[in-house]
Write an enzyme that holds these catalytic residues in place. Structure first.
Site, PDB file in Angstrom:
ATOM      1  N   GLY A 231       0.776  -1.155  -0.114  1.00 50.22           N
ATOM      2  CA  GLY A 231       0.014   0.016   0.135  1.00 50.22           C
ATOM      3  C   GLY A 231       0.755   1.249  -0.107  1.00 50.22           C
ATOM      4  O   GLY A 231       2.030   1.271  -0.312  1.00 50.22           O
ATOM      5  N   SER A 232       0.337   2.350   0.476  1.00 48.54           N
ATOM      6  CA  SER A 232       0.887   3.694   0.613  1.00 48.54           C
ATOM      7  C   SER A 232       2.062   3.643   1.442  1.00 48.54           C
ATOM      8  O   SER A 232       2.027   2.909   2.412  1.00 48.54           O
ATOM      9  CB  SER A 232       0.027   4.944   0.913  1.00 48.54           C
ATOM     10  OG  SER A 232      -0.410   4.730   2.144  1.00 48.54           O
ATOM     11  N   THR A 233       3.131   4.570   1.252  1.00 49.84           N
ATOM     12  CA  THR A 233       4.299   4.778   2.090  1.00 49.84           C
ATOM     13  C   THR A 233       3.813   5.458   3.521  1.00 49.84           C
ATOM     14  O   THR A 233       4.113   4.885   4.561  1.00 49.84           O
ATOM     15  CB  THR A 233       5.141   5.425   1.591  1.00 49.84           C
ATOM     16  OG1 THR A 233       5.773   5.103   0.632  1.00 49.84           O
ATOM     17  CG2 THR A 233       6.520   6.131   2.499  1.00 49.84           C
ATOM     18  N   VAL A 235       0.680   4.723   5.203  1.00 46.48           N
ATOM     19  CA  VAL A 235       0.306   3.889   5.866  1.00 46.48           C
ATOM     20  C   VAL A 235       1.303   2.704   6.337  1.00 46.48           C
ATOM     21  O   VAL A 235       1.406   2.264   7.313  1.00 46.48           O
ATOM     22  CB  VAL A 235      -0.975   3.028   5.325  1.00 46.48           C
ATOM     23  CG1 VAL A 235      -1.537   1.831   6.224  1.00 46.48           C
ATOM     24  CG2 VAL A 235      -2.096   4.264   5.060  1.00 46.48           C
ATOM     25  N   GLY A 236       2.311   2.496   5.342  1.00 46.21           N
ATOM     26  CA  GLY A 236       3.219   1.362   5.541  1.00 46.21           C
ATOM     27  C   GLY A 236       4.159   1.799   6.618  1.00 46.21           C
ATOM     28  O   GLY A 236       4.589   0.934   7.462  1.00 46.21           O
ATOM     29  N   GLU A 253       5.571  -3.466   0.874  1.00 48.15           N
ATOM     30  CA  GLU A 253       5.826  -3.015  -0.537  1.00 48.15           C
ATOM     31  C   GLU A 253       4.925  -1.852  -0.602  1.00 48.15           C
ATOM     32  O   GLU A 253       3.827  -1.791  -0.752  1.00 48.15           O
ATOM     33  CB  GLU A 253       5.328  -4.105  -1.379  1.00 48.15           C
ATOM     34  CG  GLU A 253       5.832  -4.084  -2.764  1.00 48.15           C
ATOM     35  CD  GLU A 253       4.961  -3.294  -3.780  1.00 48.15           C
ATOM     36  OE1 GLU A 253       5.277  -2.037  -4.005  1.00 48.15           O
ATOM     37  OE2 GLU A 253       3.921  -3.854  -4.302  1.00 48.15           O
ATOM     38  N   CYS A 287       1.979   0.877  -8.326  1.00 42.31           N
ATOM     39  CA  CYS A 287       3.021   1.499  -7.499  1.00 42.31           C
ATOM     40  C   CYS A 287       4.116   1.423  -8.302  1.00 42.31           C
ATOM     41  O   CYS A 287       5.028   2.291  -8.127  1.00 42.31           O
ATOM     42  CB  CYS A 287       3.255   0.264  -6.358  1.00 42.31           C
ATOM     43  SG  CYS A 287       3.577  -1.390  -6.755  1.00 42.31           S
TER      44      CYS A 287
END
Length: 486
Positions: A231-233, A235-236, A253, A287
């Site tokens: 997912g998004s950086t 939220v990561g 990822e 991505c």
């Protein structure tokens, strides 16, 4: 017609403990397409109960039987391509070509998982003591928490669970609120029909406002032993922090700020075709999508003219129409976010070459900018939409510096007719993936997939995926009784 789906826990379709539901919106029509159960922390506990209970038996299942299940699931997925394409169109605005690509690659990931299930695992060590056999043995970790995103729902829904299951783990997956059917429940349906035992794969859908609470409950459960998130950086970072707090390994990822570099020895027409695909497949919501096109000074005028003309001709709109190339974004809010990036860049001095303007609901026109200044948000932020920038460079050093001028490091493309030249440039790029004489969007189930820096860490794919979701243990067997000093 609105469909209704419940949670999958212990092999049974069950409502959320609270009885609540959440709406699944079709981004093109803006209408409710499905209603799903809105699970909460108590449902996470039920799902982990089921996964934990199923783990010993699944870990003991023979590799040959696991292989049979994965191969059967791959065949079923291929057979359900039309159904999958319909689901993806309604949930994520996916065009037909993108949906069929998802089906094909997701089936390939299942077949690669089948191969991994029966592949040799472990090593024989050279022990220091005479008469001792040393072994490095890989074993499943237990319950794995998986987070599957909406943008490539079949590919990433399958990837989130395939390697963990092939390694002998059980899984609780929390699919995206934007595609809970495609990246969670539909994938589980296929595996259930293929013979996956009850409790081995559990799916907890949730309402958007409950996402953080549900995710934290899943990661914090002490019986969950590993986590994977795509997912998004933004939220990561949260997921990685939560996993670290509970001392759990996590595979992340995340996003990218990917470049296609067009070298002076490139075929311009090929470069244009490659770049259009790399930027606008799935309306740029991948991505790996190319955000930046870096073109040598000697080619930039010709490339820009041809590229802009082709982009301006791309059919956009209804994802169910076979001719549509640029479908809707996942929501009207996402389209407005892209429009805001364009406006900010133009207000700060960028030149609009084609596209721009206000979106039509969730549909944003394919857009090309040049001369984007560093102070524009788009210079640093991932576009994640049908939007790209063009910049010129003078030489290889300049191209590499521009491509590396980002906190991300996922993928890149280098377009050239000289493979030796392309490889030399590729080796200098700080990305987990580089494609020479191709664009940025590519995926193969046997290859190591992932990035570094703000694009995450760890690798999906092939043996790397199995290693990510298994423990290495050292075992010794003494052929004779050892002697001790006291």
């Amino acid at each position: 017609m609105t469909i209704t789906r419940e949670l999958l826990i212990g092999g049974k379709d069950v409502p959320a403990a609270s009885g609540r539901t959440a709406e699944d919106i079709d981004p093109f029509t803006g209408e409710v397409w499905a209603t799903v159960a809105a699970g909460g922390p108590e449902d996470i506990t039920r799902a982990v109960d089921a996964a934990h209970g199923a783990f010993p038996q699944w870990a003991a299942v023979s590799p040959a039987e696991r292989r049979r299940i994965f191969l059967a699931a791959a065949d079923l997925l291929d057979a359900r391509a039309e159904q999958a394409a319909d689901i993806m169109a309604h949930e994520a605005g996916a065009t037909r070509p993108w949906a069929y690509f998802n089906v094909g690659l997701a089936a390939g990931i299942l077949r690669e998982a089948a191969a991994a299930a029966t592949a040799p695992r472990g090593e024989v060590l050279n022990a220091q003591e005479e008469g001792v056999l040393g072994l490095a043995v890989r074993e499943p970790v237990g319950v794995v928490a998986a987070f599957a995103p909406w943008n490539a729902p079949l590919i990433l829904g399958v990837r989130a669970i395939a390697a963990p299951l092939a390694a002998g783990n059980t899984v609780v997956v929390k699919p995206s609120e934007d595609a809970p059917v495609a990246c969670g429940l539909f994938v589980a349906d296929v595996l259930r029909e293929a013979g996956l035992p009850d409790g081995v794969l559990n799916v907890v859908t949730n309402a958007r406002e409950d996402a953080a609470e549900v995710a934290e409950a899943l990661i914090a459960d002490p019986r969950v032993r590993a986590v994977n998130f795509t997912g998004s950086t933004e939220v990561g970072r949260i997921v990685g922090t939560l996993a670290a707090r509970h001392l759990k390994p996590v595979l992340l990822e995340l996003g990218g700020k990917n470049s296609v570099i067009v070298l002076a020895d490139a075929d311009v027409d090929h470069a244009v075709d490659a770049a259009v695909f790399g930027v606008f497949m799935n309306a740029g919501q991948i991505c790996m999508s190319a955000d930046r096109l870096l073109v040598h000074d000697s080619l930039v005028e010709e490339f820009t003219a041809k590229f802009t003309a082709k982009v301006a001709s791309l059919p956009a709109g209804d994802p169910s129409q076979p001719q549509t190339v640029v479908g809707p974004l996942v929501s009207a809010g996402s389209a407005r976010r892209v429009a805001a990036l364009v406006k900010d860049a133009v207000d700060k001095g960028a030149t609009l070459l084609t596209g721009g303007g206000e979106p039509d609901g969730a549909v944003h026109p394919a857009t090309v900018l040049s001369g984007v200044p560093r102070e524009a948000e788009l210079y640093h932020s991932e576009a994640f939409g049908p939007l790209v920038t063009i910049a010129a460079f003078a030489d290889d050093d300049d191209a590499v510096a521009l491509a590396n001028d980002t906190e991300h490091g996922l993928t890149a493309g280098v377009i050239t007719e000289n493979a030796t030249h392309g490889l030399a440039v590729a080796r200098r790029l700080r990305t987990g993936i580089v494609h020479v004489n191709d664009q940025t969007v590519a995926d193969e189930p046997q290859a190591p997939f992932g990035g570094f820096q703000a694009s995450g860490y760890g690798r999906f794919g092939g043996r790397w995926g199995i290693e990510a979701f298994s423990n290495t243990r050292w075992l010794t067997v003494a052929a004779k009784q050892p002697r001790y000093p006291f």
